[in-house]
Design a protein around this motif. Structure first.
Motif, short mmCIF file in Angstrom:
data_model
loop_
_atom_site.label_atom_id
_atom_site.label_comp_id
_atom_site.label_asym_id
_atom_site.label_seq_id
_atom_site.Cartn_x
_atom_site.Cartn_y
_atom_site.Cartn_z
N TYR A 158 40.53 38.84 47.78
CA TYR A 158 40.38 40.03 46.94
C TYR A 158 40.93 39.82 45.53
O TYR A 158 40.55 40.55 44.61
N GLY A 159 41.82 38.87 45.35
CA GLY A 159 42.43 38.63 44.06
C GLY A 159 43.30 37.39 44.11
O GLY A 159 43.37 36.70 45.14
N ALA A 160 43.97 37.12 43.01
CA ALA A 160 44.80 35.92 42.94
C ALA A 160 45.99 36.14 42.01
O ALA A 160 45.87 36.83 40.99
N ILE A 212 37.41 34.34 44.65
CA ILE A 212 37.18 35.77 44.42
C ILE A 212 35.69 36.06 44.34
O ILE A 212 35.19 37.01 44.97
N ILE A 227 42.08 40.17 39.57
CA ILE A 227 41.59 41.08 40.60
C ILE A 227 40.07 41.20 40.51
O ILE A 227 39.45 40.72 39.56
N ALA A 228 39.49 41.85 41.51
CA ALA A 228 38.06 42.20 41.50
C ALA A 228 37.98 43.63 42.00
O ALA A 228 37.85 43.87 43.20
N GLU A 255 39.31 31.76 41.00
CA GLU A 255 38.18 32.59 40.61
C GLU A 255 36.98 32.37 41.52
O GLU A 255 36.26 33.32 41.86
N ARG A 265 33.92 36.12 47.54
CA ARG A 265 34.42 37.18 48.42
C ARG A 265 35.25 36.64 49.59
O ARG A 265 35.29 37.24 50.66
N ILE A 296 44.41 36.86 49.74
CA ILE A 296 44.58 36.62 48.31
C ILE A 296 44.83 35.13 48.10
O ILE A 296 45.17 34.40 49.04
#
Length: 336
Positions: A90-92, A84, A104-105, A81, A87, A45
């Motif tokens: 997975y998120g921040a 993310i 999130i994604a 972003e 890939r 993350i």
């Protein structure tokens, strides 16, 4: 009077029962163990914002969830972003504005997205929690990603079935390999059409998605055909068992590789089912970002299958050549 059929001895029956029991136990372990021992660990993350704020968040994560996250610190929302979308994470957790928010994604992994939301709410320290923004959401027709997760098994079975049917019904290694490649294309076009146009489980380019699935089917089928060409029925069984009992449960398609028992998720990404599943996520939701490693894994397995088939063909070609001198050495019989 017709002779009475010989009955199998009881020790043989007992041995077969024990063998079937062991096989059933292996199947149960292969499918149930990764699921029951799944946990969040080493999830990549990002934490975005000023250095003082990001250091505090990273310290909180380490203290409250040791070993859970692999944190990358960036200086702003745009950088988070980008990671993310590429890939790489997975998120921040974004603290750039002074108030934390979670990015999130869910298309990358619904299970990880849910876990991140739970952690972010705990970090928020209030009943209202932390605002959540889904940068790459799942399709509206399949918001839980059930179709893509369920597609893991047909993808594996497609390659196994192709190898088994072609071995049984087609004579000639070259024809079997050509049949496997042709089926990989047609099977992928059909499977992705169902996932994308009927179920609405994937997005992106239909042709790129089909290419990803075709590569996965080809890698599985060619590997099993190569093993069968070299080892016979034992190779067919070995290849099918490896893909089904290792590749499928370790693919991480229903959760994420980082949610499988430590080390096994990484192994799963080097097997065709895991590589194909991750490749399909990349093409369907992330414009192909982070696809290259999975493409190389699948090409490697496909090449291995072709090499094994080539070795088998070379071995077969040598046998008649070795037998010819012996035949010539036998003196001809002179008719009297």
């Amino acid at each position: 009077m017709a002779p009475t059929a010989t009955r199998s001895p009881w020790p043989r029956v007992g041995a077969i029962v024990l063998l079937l029991t062991a096989l059933l136990s292996v199947i149960m372990i292969a499918f149930a163990w990764p699921a029951t021992r799944s946990s969040v660990h080493d999830i990549p993350i990002a934490v975005a914002g000023p250095s003082a704020a990001t250091a505090q968040v990273a310290q909180q994560l380490s203290a409250k969830r040791p070993g859970t996250f692999d944190v990358t610190v960036v200086d702003g929302t745009a950088a988070a972003e980008r990671l993310i979308l590429d890939r790489e994470v997975y998120g921040a957790i974004d603290v750039s504005s002074g108030h934390p928010q979670l990015i999130i994604a869910s298309a990358a992994s619904p299970a990880v997205a849910q876990a991140l939301q739970q952690v972010a709410q705990a970090l928020g320290g209030t009943d209202a929690g932390v605002p959540v923004r889904d940068l790459v959401p799942l399709p509206a027709d399949d918001p839980r990603g059930a179709g893509l997760a369920a597609g893991a098994l047909p993808l594996v079975l497609g390659g196994i079935a192709a190898a088994g049917v072609l071995t049984s019904l087609v004579v000639g290694v070259a024809r079997r390999l050509a049949g496997a490649l042709a089926f990989a294309v047609t099977g992928a076009l059909a499977l992705v059409a169902i996932l994308q146009f009927w179920l609405g489980s994937v997005e992106g380019s239909y042709w790129l998605n089909s290419g990803a699935v075709a590569l996965g089917i080809a890698a599985t089928a060619l590997t099993i055909l190569g093993l069968e060409s070299l080892l016979g029925a034992a190779g067919l069984g070995l290849g099918a068992a490896s893909m089904m009992l290792l590749g499928n449960p370790l693919s991480g398609l229903s959760s994420a590789p980082e949610m499988l028992p430590s080390g096994w998720g990484t192994l799963g990404q080097f097997l065709p089912p895991g590589a194909a599943g991750s490749l399909l996520r990349s093409t369907a939701f992330f414009d192909g970002h982070a696809a290259a490693p999975h493409v190389w894994v699948l090409l490697g397995w496909a090449a291995l299958g072709l090499v094994l088939a080539g070795l088998a063909a070379a071995r077969t070609a040598r046998r008649p050549a070795a037998a010819e001198p012996a035949a010539e050495a036998v003196p001809a019989t002179v008719a009297v």
